[in-house]
Scaffold this active site. Sequence first.
Site, PDB file in Angstrom:
ATOM      1  N   LYS A 176       0.828  -1.202   0.000  1.00  0.00           N
ATOM      2  CA  LYS A 176       0.000   0.000   0.000  1.00  0.00           C
ATOM      3  C   LYS A 176       0.866   1.257   0.000  1.00  0.00           C
ATOM      4  O   LYS A 176       1.754   1.398   0.828  1.00  0.00           O
ATOM      5  CB  LYS A 176      -0.923  -0.010   1.226  1.00  0.00           C
ATOM      6  CG  LYS A 176      -1.835  -1.226   1.285  1.00  0.00           C
ATOM      7  CD  LYS A 176      -2.591  -1.306   2.597  1.00  0.00           C
ATOM      8  CE  LYS A 176      -1.667  -1.502   3.762  1.00  0.00           C
ATOM      9  NZ  LYS A 176      -2.364  -1.750   5.041  1.00  0.00           N
ATOM     10  N   THR A 211      -7.710   8.788   9.177  1.00  0.00           N
ATOM     11  CA  THR A 211      -7.244   7.546   8.551  1.00  0.00           C
ATOM     12  C   THR A 211      -6.923   6.451   9.561  1.00  0.00           C
ATOM     13  O   THR A 211      -6.267   5.473   9.221  1.00  0.00           O
ATOM     14  CB  THR A 211      -5.994   7.820   7.703  1.00  0.00           C
ATOM     15  OG1 THR A 211      -4.989   8.451   8.529  1.00  0.00           O
ATOM     16  CG2 THR A 211      -6.319   8.726   6.519  1.00  0.00           C
ATOM     17  N   GLY A 213      -7.101   3.198  11.359  1.00  0.00           N
ATOM     18  CA  GLY A 213      -7.714   1.906  11.060  1.00  0.00           C
ATOM     19  C   GLY A 213      -7.831   1.576   9.588  1.00  0.00           C
ATOM     20  O   GLY A 213      -8.490   0.593   9.227  1.00  0.00           O
ATOM     21  N   GLY A 215      -5.595   0.362   7.497  1.00  0.00           N
ATOM     22  CA  GLY A 215      -4.998  -0.932   7.182  1.00  0.00           C
ATOM     23  C   GLY A 215      -5.860  -2.089   7.636  1.00  0.00           C
ATOM     24  O   GLY A 215      -6.039  -3.080   6.908  1.00  0.00           O
ATOM     25  N   CYS A 216      -6.403  -1.979   8.845  1.00  0.00           N
ATOM     26  CA  CYS A 216      -7.295  -3.018   9.375  1.00  0.00           C
ATOM     27  C   CYS A 216      -8.524  -3.166   8.481  1.00  0.00           C
ATOM     28  O   CYS A 216      -8.928  -4.277   8.131  1.00  0.00           O
ATOM     29  CB  CYS A 216      -7.739  -2.664  10.787  1.00  0.00           C
ATOM     30  SG  CYS A 216      -6.405  -2.377  11.960  1.00  0.00           S
TER      31      CYS A 216
END
Length: 269
Positions: A176, A211, A213, A215-216
Site C-alpha cells: 500500500k 485515517t 484503522g 490498514g485493518c
Amino acid sequence: MSNIPQTLTIAGSDSGGGAGIQADLKTFQMRGVFGTVAITAVTAQNTLGVFDIAPIPLATISAQIKAIAEDFDIQAVKIGMLGNSDIIQCVAENLEQYRFPQIVLDPVMIAKGGASLLQQDAVVALKQYILPKATVITPNLPEAEALTGIKVVDDTSAERAARLLQQWGVETVVIKGGHSGNSQSAVCLDWVFTPTAQFTLQAERFPTNQTHGTGCTFSACITAELAKGNSVEQAIRTAKAYITAAISNPLNLGHGHGPTNHWAYQDEK
C-alpha cells in the site's frame, strides 16, 4: 448448515473503535459476512494515541480460536496485531491445527500515532511462522521495508520486495502506497502481485488525518470478499474501493487521527 459466509479476525482490541477487531467487525458486517474474533491484546487508545497494551494469555488466545474453529464454518481469517513472538507462535500453531482455507495478514507494526505495536524480535517470528501460511499480505511502505529490508519507492523496488515476500511463502502481496513521502501527488498508488499477475491500483489522494484503522479495514474487506467466494483480485479491488470511500467521507471524530467511515461505501452504491 447456514450458507452465510463466516470470518475470523485474530487481532487486538482498539478501545477507540477505529482499528483492530472493532474495525474488522464493522467491515465484515458492512460486507455481508458474519464475523468472529480471537483477541490477542487489549489496548487503551483513542485518536490521539496508544496509552496501554495488555497481551492476552496464550492459553486464552488458543481457547478463543479453538472455540470458533469447532463451531463455525470459517472461510477466511484476517490476522492483525499480534504484538510479540510468543503470540505469533501461538497463532501459527493454531493455524496449522485448524487449516482455515484462506488467511489475510495485515502485518501491524506501528500505530498511526507512532506507537510500536510489534516488538522487534517478533518480526523474525512473523516471517518464519505466519508468512508461509498467508494467502494475502497487505503491508504499507514502512511495513514492507521492515519485513524485507527494501525501501519501496517505485515499481522496481515494489516488485523486489513483493517477490521476496512470495519467496517466503506468501501467495499474493499488496503493498500500500498511502505512506508515500510524495504527499503532494494527487494519486495514491498500490502495487499488487499475485502468483500469476501484477497490477497497480490508483485512487485520489485525500488530504486528511481521518485515517485511523485504514490498514485493518482494507485487509478485513479483502477477508470478507474472499469468504464470499470472490477471487483474490476481485477482493482486492473491492477493498480498494471500500477504503477509498471510507477515507473520502470522513466522520471527523476525536481530536487526532480519526477513524474511517465504515458505511460510506454502501451509501455510495
